[in-house]
Design an enzyme around this catalytic site. Structure first.
Site, PDB file in Angstrom:
ATOM      1  N   GLY A   1      68.448 -16.869  79.478  1.00 47.33           N
ATOM      2  CA  GLY A   1      68.472 -15.109  79.594  1.00 47.33           C
ATOM      3  C   GLY A   1      67.151 -15.105  79.575  1.00 47.33           C
ATOM      4  O   GLY A   1      66.433 -15.749  79.094  1.00 47.33           O
TER       5      GLY A   1
ATOM      6  N   GLN B   1      62.288  -8.647  74.812  1.00 49.42           N
ATOM      7  CA  GLN B   1      61.291  -9.923  74.785  1.00 49.42           C
ATOM      8  C   GLN B   1      60.243 -10.082  76.123  1.00 49.42           C
ATOM      9  O   GLN B   1      59.345 -10.483  74.987  1.00 49.42           O
ATOM     10  CB  GLN B   1      62.095 -11.308  75.254  1.00 49.42           C
ATOM     11  CG  GLN B   1      63.432 -11.493  74.113  1.00 49.42           C
ATOM     12  CD  GLN B   1      64.326 -12.979  74.812  1.00 49.42           C
ATOM     13  OE1 GLN B   1      65.106 -12.641  74.996  1.00 49.42           O
ATOM     14  NE2 GLN B   1      63.603 -14.079  74.205  1.00 49.42           N
TER      15      GLN B   1
ATOM     16  N   CYS C   1      65.601 -20.159  71.755  1.00 49.78           N
ATOM     17  CA  CYS C   1      64.746 -19.124  71.783  1.00 49.78           C
ATOM     18  C   CYS C   1      63.934 -19.166  72.598  1.00 49.78           C
ATOM     19  O   CYS C   1      62.971 -19.398  71.813  1.00 49.78           O
ATOM     20  CB  CYS C   1      64.735 -17.429  70.600  1.00 49.78           C
ATOM     21  SG  CYS C   1      64.188 -16.259  70.884  1.00 49.78           S
ATOM     22  N   LEU C   2      63.742 -17.857  73.528  1.00 50.22           N
ATOM     23  CA  LEU C   2      62.170 -17.323  73.447  1.00 50.22           C
ATOM     24  C   LEU C   2      60.962 -17.060  73.532  1.00 50.22           C
ATOM     25  O   LEU C   2      60.012 -17.685  73.474  1.00 50.22           O
ATOM     26  CB  LEU C   2      61.766 -16.817  75.649  1.00 50.22           C
ATOM     27  CG  LEU C   2      62.786 -17.804  76.656  1.00 50.22           C
ATOM     28  CD1 LEU C   2      63.376 -17.180  77.727  1.00 50.22           C
ATOM     29  CD2 LEU C   2      62.570 -19.708  76.903  1.00 50.22           C
TER      30      LEU C   2
ATOM     31  N   HIS D   1      73.655 -13.574  72.189  1.00 52.42           N
ATOM     32  CA  HIS D   1      72.769 -13.952  71.712  1.00 52.42           C
ATOM     33  C   HIS D   1      71.727 -13.046  72.545  1.00 52.42           C
ATOM     34  O   HIS D   1      70.906 -12.435  71.581  1.00 52.42           O
ATOM     35  CB  HIS D   1      72.513 -15.684  72.769  1.00 52.42           C
ATOM     36  CG  HIS D   1      70.316 -15.373  71.748  1.00 52.42           C
ATOM     37  ND1 HIS D   1      69.845 -16.852  71.276  1.00 52.42           N
ATOM     38  CD2 HIS D   1      69.539 -15.177  72.548  1.00 52.42           C
ATOM     39  CE1 HIS D   1      68.924 -17.373  70.753  1.00 52.42           C
ATOM     40  NE2 HIS D   1      68.556 -15.532  71.701  1.00 52.42           N
ATOM     41  N   GLU D   2      71.363 -12.755  73.262  1.00 55.73           N
ATOM     42  CA  GLU D   2      71.256 -11.744  74.349  1.00 55.73           C
ATOM     43  C   GLU D   2      71.295 -10.297  73.764  1.00 55.73           C
ATOM     44  O   GLU D   2      70.127  -9.217  73.582  1.00 55.73           O
ATOM     45  CB  GLU D   2      70.668 -11.536  76.028  1.00 55.73           C
ATOM     46  CG  GLU D   2      71.158 -12.646  76.431  1.00 55.73           C
ATOM     47  CD  GLU D   2      69.644 -13.156  76.333  1.00 55.73           C
ATOM     48  OE1 GLU D   2      68.741 -13.172  75.709  1.00 55.73           O
ATOM     49  OE2 GLU D   2      69.292 -14.423  76.451  1.00 55.73           O
TER      50      GLU D   2
ATOM     51  N   HIS E   1      69.624  -9.744  70.686  1.00 60.64           N
ATOM     52  CA  HIS E   1      68.023  -9.183  71.089  1.00 60.64           C
ATOM     53  C   HIS E   1      67.891  -7.431  70.760  1.00 60.64           C
ATOM     54  O   HIS E   1      67.124  -6.809  70.310  1.00 60.64           O
ATOM     55  CB  HIS E   1      67.318  -9.563  71.952  1.00 60.64           C
ATOM     56  CG  HIS E   1      66.821 -10.739  72.258  1.00 60.64           C
ATOM     57  ND1 HIS E   1      65.948 -10.850  71.092  1.00 60.64           N
ATOM     58  CD2 HIS E   1      67.846 -12.004  72.340  1.00 60.64           C
ATOM     59  CE1 HIS E   1      65.612 -12.655  70.990  1.00 60.64           C
ATOM     60  NE2 HIS E   1      66.697 -13.041  72.116  1.00 60.64           N
TER      61      HIS E   1
END
Ligand code: K1U
Ligand code: ZN
Length: 171
Positions: A48, A53, A96-97, A138-139, A142
């Site tokens: 994702g 991000q 998480c990226l 999660h997304e 963000h």
């Protein structure tokens, strides 16, 4: 394949900001951004990615939770919102990226219904469980400046954030 974008790491301020809704005037920008976000997510690799991000404070997410032996299933969700969440909770390990190499168990609603728009502007609802439910939450988090570490105890959160800062400094 579209050009990839650099992924921002904590403590980039845009990761803590509330992203603004995508409107009709953003159509061209979002159509150009979505394929680049998907390319960035696949390259990372991740399952994702949210627009903040990559430095774009817009309510736009992409995801693909298909396994590596499955047909790819890229999804683009514009202005996604959780409209229903189960009382039942599920715990799974998240990464998480924007916090590379940091992982922790996170507890969230097990099943969620998410309302969103497609790139063509049509409205859709999706009900998800398992990895897809965790990834959608999660997304969408963000987009509100929330990170998975915010669900952890202050002790665990600070351990992860200190470890991340040390690792990024050593790069
Ligand atoms: O938003 C992000 O930072 C992406 C993140 C999404 C996510 C992971 C786990 C649970 C919920 C949400 C990632 O993709 S981290 C990388 C990852 O999970 C992964 C990478 C390669 C193969 C499989 C998974
Ligand atoms: Zn993340």
């Amino acid at each position: 394949m579209s050009e990839t974008m650099p992924i921002l790491y904590v403590p980039a301020p845009v990761l803590r900001a509330k992203a603004r809704a995508v409107g009709p005037a953003d159509a061209d920008r979002v159509r150009a951004l979505a394929p680049r976000m998907l390319a960035t997510m696949y390259e990372a690799p991740g399952i994702g990615l949210a627009a903040p991000q990559v430095g774009e404070s817009l309510r736009l997410i992409v995801l693909d939770v298909s396994g590596k032996d499955e047909t790819p299933d890229p999804m683009v969700l514009v202005n996604p919102e959780v409209i229903a969440a189960s009382k039942e909770l599920a715990t799974r390990e998240e990464g998480c990226l924007s916090l590379p190499n940091q992982y922790a168990e996170v507890t969230r609603p097990a099943v969620v219904k998410v309302r969103y728009q497609t790139l063509d502007g049509s409205r859709k609802d999706i009900e998800a469980d398992g990895l897809m439910a965790a990834c959608l939450q999660h997304e969408i988090d963000h987009l509100d400046g929330t990170l998975f570490v915010d669900y952890l105890s202050p002790l665990k959160r600070n351990m992860i954030l200190r470890k991340l800062a040390k690792e990024l400094k050593a790069r």
